[in-house]
Write an enzyme that holds these catalytic residues in place. Structure first.
Site, PDB file in Angstrom:
ATOM      1  N   ASP A  52      35.661  -1.414 -15.315  1.00  0.00           N
ATOM      2  CA  ASP A  52      37.019  -1.717 -14.896  1.00  0.00           C
ATOM      3  C   ASP A  52      37.307  -1.017 -13.568  1.00  0.00           C
ATOM      4  O   ASP A  52      37.397   0.203 -13.518  1.00  0.00           O
ATOM      5  CB  ASP A  52      37.990  -1.235 -15.993  1.00  0.00           C
ATOM      6  CG  ASP A  52      39.444  -1.402 -15.579  1.00  0.00           C
ATOM      7  OD1 ASP A  52      39.696  -1.979 -14.504  1.00  0.00           O
ATOM      8  OD2 ASP A  52      40.316  -0.960 -16.347  1.00  0.00           O
ATOM      9  N   GLU A 130      23.964  16.163  10.274  1.00  0.00           N
ATOM     10  CA  GLU A 130      23.806  17.612  10.079  1.00  0.00           C
ATOM     11  C   GLU A 130      25.017  18.092   9.308  1.00  0.00           C
ATOM     12  O   GLU A 130      26.088  18.263   9.879  1.00  0.00           O
ATOM     13  CB  GLU A 130      23.748  18.331  11.428  1.00  0.00           C
ATOM     14  CG  GLU A 130      22.714  17.776  12.398  1.00  0.00           C
ATOM     15  CD  GLU A 130      22.932  18.323  13.807  1.00  0.00           C
ATOM     16  OE1 GLU A 130      23.169  19.536  13.959  1.00  0.00           O
ATOM     17  OE2 GLU A 130      22.892  17.530  14.749  1.00  0.00           O
ATOM     18  N   GLU A 132      27.408  20.596   7.464  1.00  0.00           N
ATOM     19  CA  GLU A 132      27.777  22.007   7.370  1.00  0.00           C
ATOM     20  C   GLU A 132      28.733  22.188   6.193  1.00  0.00           C
ATOM     21  O   GLU A 132      29.500  21.292   5.872  1.00  0.00           O
ATOM     22  CB  GLU A 132      28.448  22.467   8.661  1.00  0.00           C
ATOM     23  CG  GLU A 132      27.490  22.425   9.845  1.00  0.00           C
ATOM     24  CD  GLU A 132      28.143  22.725  11.180  1.00  0.00           C
ATOM     25  OE1 GLU A 132      27.405  23.094  12.107  1.00  0.00           O
ATOM     26  OE2 GLU A 132      29.370  22.562  11.308  1.00  0.00           O
ATOM     27  N   GLU A 186      25.214  29.223   9.446  1.00  0.00           N
ATOM     28  CA  GLU A 186      25.963  28.718  10.597  1.00  0.00           C
ATOM     29  C   GLU A 186      26.768  29.833  11.258  1.00  0.00           C
ATOM     30  O   GLU A 186      26.693  30.994  10.873  1.00  0.00           O
ATOM     31  CB  GLU A 186      26.879  27.564  10.168  1.00  0.00           C
ATOM     32  CG  GLU A 186      26.321  26.189  10.534  1.00  0.00           C
ATOM     33  CD  GLU A 186      26.070  26.026  12.029  1.00  0.00           C
ATOM     34  OE1 GLU A 186      26.683  26.739  12.841  1.00  0.00           O
ATOM     35  OE2 GLU A 186      25.225  25.175  12.380  1.00  0.00           O
ATOM     36  N   GLU A 193      24.113  25.269   7.070  1.00  0.00           N
ATOM     37  CA  GLU A 193      23.751  23.902   7.460  1.00  0.00           C
ATOM     38  C   GLU A 193      22.378  23.593   6.883  1.00  0.00           C
ATOM     39  O   GLU A 193      21.482  24.435   6.931  1.00  0.00           O
ATOM     40  CB  GLU A 193      23.713  23.766   8.994  1.00  0.00           C
ATOM     41  CG  GLU A 193      23.221  22.397   9.475  1.00  0.00           C
ATOM     42  CD  GLU A 193      23.296  22.206  10.994  1.00  0.00           C
ATOM     43  OE1 GLU A 193      24.320  22.588  11.593  1.00  0.00           O
ATOM     44  OE2 GLU A 193      22.317  21.688  11.563  1.00  0.00           O
ATOM     45  N   HIS A 242      27.735  16.334  12.470  1.00  0.00           N
ATOM     46  CA  HIS A 242      27.174  15.667  13.653  1.00  0.00           C
ATOM     47  C   HIS A 242      26.263  14.553  13.164  1.00  0.00           C
ATOM     48  O   HIS A 242      25.456  14.781  12.262  1.00  0.00           O
ATOM     49  CB  HIS A 242      26.307  16.622  14.475  1.00  0.00           C
ATOM     50  CG  HIS A 242      27.052  17.788  15.040  1.00  0.00           C
ATOM     51  ND1 HIS A 242      26.413  18.863  15.608  1.00  0.00           N
ATOM     52  CD2 HIS A 242      28.375  18.042  15.133  1.00  0.00           C
ATOM     53  CE1 HIS A 242      27.309  19.732  16.030  1.00  0.00           C
ATOM     54  NE2 HIS A 242      28.511  19.265  15.756  1.00  0.00           N
ATOM     55  N   ARG A 313      27.706  20.748  24.881  1.00  0.00           N
ATOM     56  CA  ARG A 313      28.145  20.678  23.498  1.00  0.00           C
ATOM     57  C   ARG A 313      29.662  20.552  23.334  1.00  0.00           C
ATOM     58  O   ARG A 313      30.171  20.605  22.222  1.00  0.00           O
ATOM     59  CB  ARG A 313      27.601  21.864  22.696  1.00  0.00           C
ATOM     60  CG  ARG A 313      26.121  21.752  22.413  1.00  0.00           C
ATOM     61  CD  ARG A 313      25.569  22.956  21.685  1.00  0.00           C
ATOM     62  NE  ARG A 313      24.110  22.901  21.652  1.00  0.00           N
ATOM     63  CZ  ARG A 313      23.403  22.467  20.612  1.00  0.00           C
ATOM     64  NH1 ARG A 313      23.993  22.078  19.517  1.00  0.00           N
ATOM     65  NH2 ARG A 313      22.085  22.435  20.685  1.00  0.00           N
ATOM     66  N   ARG A 332      29.395  13.788  17.715  1.00  0.00           N
ATOM     67  CA  ARG A 332      29.719  15.121  17.225  1.00  0.00           C
ATOM     68  C   ARG A 332      31.057  15.254  16.504  1.00  0.00           C
ATOM     69  O   ARG A 332      31.395  16.317  16.016  1.00  0.00           O
ATOM     70  CB  ARG A 332      29.670  16.114  18.395  1.00  0.00           C
ATOM     71  CG  ARG A 332      28.285  16.232  19.005  1.00  0.00           C
ATOM     72  CD  ARG A 332      28.267  17.076  20.274  1.00  0.00           C
ATOM     73  NE  ARG A 332      28.766  18.421  20.073  1.00  0.00           N
ATOM     74  CZ  ARG A 332      28.052  19.435  19.592  1.00  0.00           C
ATOM     75  NH1 ARG A 332      26.785  19.262  19.267  1.00  0.00           N
ATOM     76  NH2 ARG A 332      28.599  20.631  19.436  1.00  0.00           N
TER      77      ARG A 332
HETATM   78  P1  ADP Z   1      20.925  20.034  16.523  1.00  0.00           P
HETATM   79  O1  ADP Z   1      19.971  20.339  17.616  1.00  0.00           O
HETATM   80  O2  ADP Z   1      22.140  19.318  17.014  1.00  0.00           O
HETATM   81  O3  ADP Z   1      21.253  21.249  15.681  1.00  0.00           O
HETATM   82  P2  ADP Z   1      19.340  19.219  14.243  1.00  0.00           P
HETATM   83  O4  ADP Z   1      17.954  19.619  14.604  1.00  0.00           O
HETATM   84  O5  ADP Z   1      20.093  20.149  13.346  1.00  0.00           O
HETATM   85  O6  ADP Z   1      20.152  18.970  15.600  1.00  0.00           O
HETATM   86  O7  ADP Z   1      19.353  17.776  13.547  1.00  0.00           O
HETATM   87  C1  ADP Z   1      18.741  16.677  14.144  1.00  0.00           C
HETATM   88  C2  ADP Z   1      18.871  15.462  13.234  1.00  0.00           C
HETATM   89  O8  ADP Z   1      18.497  14.306  14.000  1.00  0.00           O
HETATM   90  C3  ADP Z   1      17.951  15.473  12.011  1.00  0.00           C
HETATM   91  O9  ADP Z   1      18.640  14.990  10.882  1.00  0.00           O
HETATM   92  C4  ADP Z   1      16.848  14.477  12.422  1.00  0.00           C
HETATM   93  O10 ADP Z   1      16.183  13.864  11.328  1.00  0.00           O
HETATM   94  C5  ADP Z   1      17.652  13.485  13.215  1.00  0.00           C
HETATM   95  N1  ADP Z   1      16.854  12.590  14.069  1.00  0.00           N
HETATM   96  C6  ADP Z   1      15.685  12.834  14.693  1.00  0.00           C
HETATM   97  N2  ADP Z   1      15.242  11.732  15.343  1.00  0.00           N
HETATM   98  C7  ADP Z   1      16.171  10.755  15.128  1.00  0.00           C
HETATM   99  C8  ADP Z   1      16.293   9.388  15.503  1.00  0.00           C
HETATM  100  N3  ADP Z   1      15.377   8.778  16.256  1.00  0.00           N
HETATM  101  N4  ADP Z   1      17.376   8.710  15.074  1.00  0.00           N
HETATM  102  C9  ADP Z   1      18.312   9.296  14.322  1.00  0.00           C
HETATM  103  N5  ADP Z   1      18.256  10.565  13.943  1.00  0.00           N
HETATM  104  C10 ADP Z   1      17.198  11.301  14.323  1.00  0.00           C
HETATM  105 MG    MG Z   2      24.115  19.117  16.135  1.00  0.00          MG
HETATM  106 MG    MG Z   3      25.583  23.109  13.107  1.00  0.00          MG
HETATM  107 MG    MG Z   4      22.007  21.306  13.689  1.00  0.00          MG
HETATM  108 MG    MG Z   5      18.982  22.354  14.674  1.00  0.00          MG
END
Ligand code: ADP
Ligand code: MG
Ligand code: MG
Ligand code: MG
Ligand code: MG
Length: 441
Positions: A52, A130, A132, A186, A193, A242, A313, A332
């Site tokens: 439902d 990402e 958090e 974080e 994160e 993000h 950023r 972001r």
């Molecule tokens: P930041 O540098 O902003 O902290 P992170 O390293 O924490 O970034 O996260 C990067 C994210 O981007 C991960 O979830 C990763 O799997 C994703 N990612 C990597 N390559 C691609 C892609 N080609 N398309 C979409 N997401 C991607």
């Molecule tokens: Mg990020």
């Molecule tokens: Mg972060």
């Molecule tokens: Mg990150």
């Molecule tokens: Mg990172």
């Protein structure tokens, strides 16, 4: 197919599953489920299970409340926190109407439709979020905003309860098939994160729901509250989600172009152009709570202006350094209170508008936008994101393309949710007002 169904039934039996949870998501992004005993498994996997829908937020009017849940077999997973001799498994389901047609108010269907639209041009939308969140103390069974730990960004703290809980969350997610790429403490106290590998947007949205559900469950088992609220505490960083985005065509990343100036393709630039054009409307989906807007303020690495950058950023859209298959744009603004299906659908529709209509983004802004004066921002053509939920909803209603991507059913339901929420907030007397005015007037 019949083969897939009987293979799945066999697997369920081998795993000794006692209960099946048929899961779906309401309009607010809350996971819902119907638990069925294992005797019903065959029926569920062949014809679906009726329920439902009238008591589900934003779902249906009473007169059309008979809904059917059809499990997506690719989403089968055991719930790792259940004892082995009492195994439970879950499927994420698509929601159908009694007529057998997909239900327009099912957020998963909204995203599916956007993905099918992009597929007409040969694109698959990939997203990597990402997430958090805070781990807060529970006192007398109620969540508080009291910190569990006092670590900072990337701190290697001595082992404490929060670290243990984060590790247990990662273990549980890994058992559920997640590929965890990184996890860290974080910026704020008690804030964490965990990043998992990107996938097509539909499965990533499923993963976001599972992630939050698993984190909350594990934290609770250890007496903590995992909060995905966008800005639980004034004066320190809020929690974002993000979202890294890319388009793939024939299995190749369509955002990478080794010969272009910063090695991003025209498709990527146009996608950014579309994201920026529709950014204000997307905000309603990416930031759906009253509280979301308390995160989108200057000073905490959260965006408040509509701009993009290859490095900065403070921009809404950033192009992270990796290239090749990892070429992506990082959007972001979203926070983890969003309904990921609706947010991703809006982002994809916006990006595809950019790609199809070759929308050139304005120049990238490599300065810190927070330090620009409003005149400088005006000169550079930098718009602001909506300041609150009401403004964001108006921006959504003014954006035909995003409205169309959501469809009239979802739009109508979101409008009534927004009106009710905004009225409740607008008419409440907040502690801030008493602090400010009570003694003075
Ligand atoms: P930041 O540098 O902003 O902290 P992170 O390293 O924490 O970034 O996260 C990067 C994210 O981007 C991960 O979830 C990763 O799997 C994703 N990612 C990597 N390559 C691609 C892609 N080609 N398309 C979409 N997401 C991607
Ligand atoms: Mg990020
Ligand atoms: Mg972060
Ligand atoms: Mg990150
Ligand atoms: Mg990172």
């Amino acid at each position: 197919s019949r083969d897939a169904t009987s293979a799945m039934l066999e697997r369920i039996e081998q795993d000794n599953v006692r209960f099946l949870r048929l899961q779906f998501t309401d309009l607010l992004g809350m996971p819902k489920n119907v638990a069925i005993p294992i005797k019903q498994a065959e029926k569920a996997l062949t014809g679906g299970i009726g329920f439902d829908g009238s008591s589900i937020e934003g779902f249906v009017r009473i007169e059309e409340s008979d809904m059917i849940l059809k499990p997506d077999l690719s989403t089968y997973t055991l719930l790792p926190w259940q004892p082995e001799d009492y195994a439970e498994a879950r499927f994420i389901c698509d929601v159908y109407k009694a007529s057998g047609r997909p239900f327009e108010g099912d957020p998963r269907y909204v995203l599916r439709r956007a993905m099918e639209d992009a597929a007409k041009d040969g694109f698959v939308f990939n997203t990597g979020p990402e997430l958090e969140f805070f781990l807060f103390k529970m006192i007398d069974g109620r969540p508080t905003t009291r910190f569990q730990d006092v670590g900072g960004y990337f701190d290697l703290a001595p082992t404490d309860l929060a670290e243990d809980v984060r590790r247990e969350i990662i273990l549980a997610l890994t058992e559920m098939g997640f590929e965890i790429e990184a996890s860290h403490h974080e910026v704020a106290e008690s804030q964490h994160e965990i990043d998992f590998k990107y996938s097509d947007a539909l499965h990533t949205a499923d993963n976001v729901i599972t992630f939050k559900f698993a984190a909350k469950t594990i934290a609770l088992m250890r007496g903590l509250h995992a909060s995905f609220m966008a800005k639980p505490i004034h004066g320190i960083c809020g929690s974002g989600m993000h979202t890294n985005c890319s388009l793939a065509k024939d299995g190749v990343n369509a955002f990478f172009d080794p010969d272009a100036p910063i090695q991003i393709s025209e498709t990527c630039l146009h996608f950014i152009g579309g994201l920026l054009k529709h950014a204000r409307a997307i905000t309603r989906l990416a930031n759906p709570t009253i509280n979301s807007y308390k995160r989108l303020v200057p000073g905490y690495e959260a965006p408040c202006y509509v701009s993009w950058s290859a490095s900065n950023r403070s921009a809404l859209v950033r192009v992270p350094a990796p290239r090749g298959n990892s070429t992506r744009v990082e959007f972001r603004s979203p926070d983890p209170t969003c309904n990921p299906y609706l947010a991703f659908a809006a982002m994809l529709a916006a990006g595809m508008d950019g790609v199809r209509n070759k929308i050139e983004p304005p120049n990238g802004v490599d300065k810190n936008i927070y330090q620009m004066t409003s005149a400088e921002r005006g000169y550079a053509g930098i718009d602001t994101l909506p300041c609150d939920l009401y403004e964001a909803h108006q921006a959504l209603l003014a954006d035909d393309l995003i409205c169309e991507a959501l469809g009239p059913h979802v739009l109508e339901a979101l409008t009534s949710v927004t009106n009710a929420e905004w009225d409740a907030y607008r008419t409440a007397v907040h502690p801030w007002e008493l602090d400010r005015y009570l003694a003075t007037y």
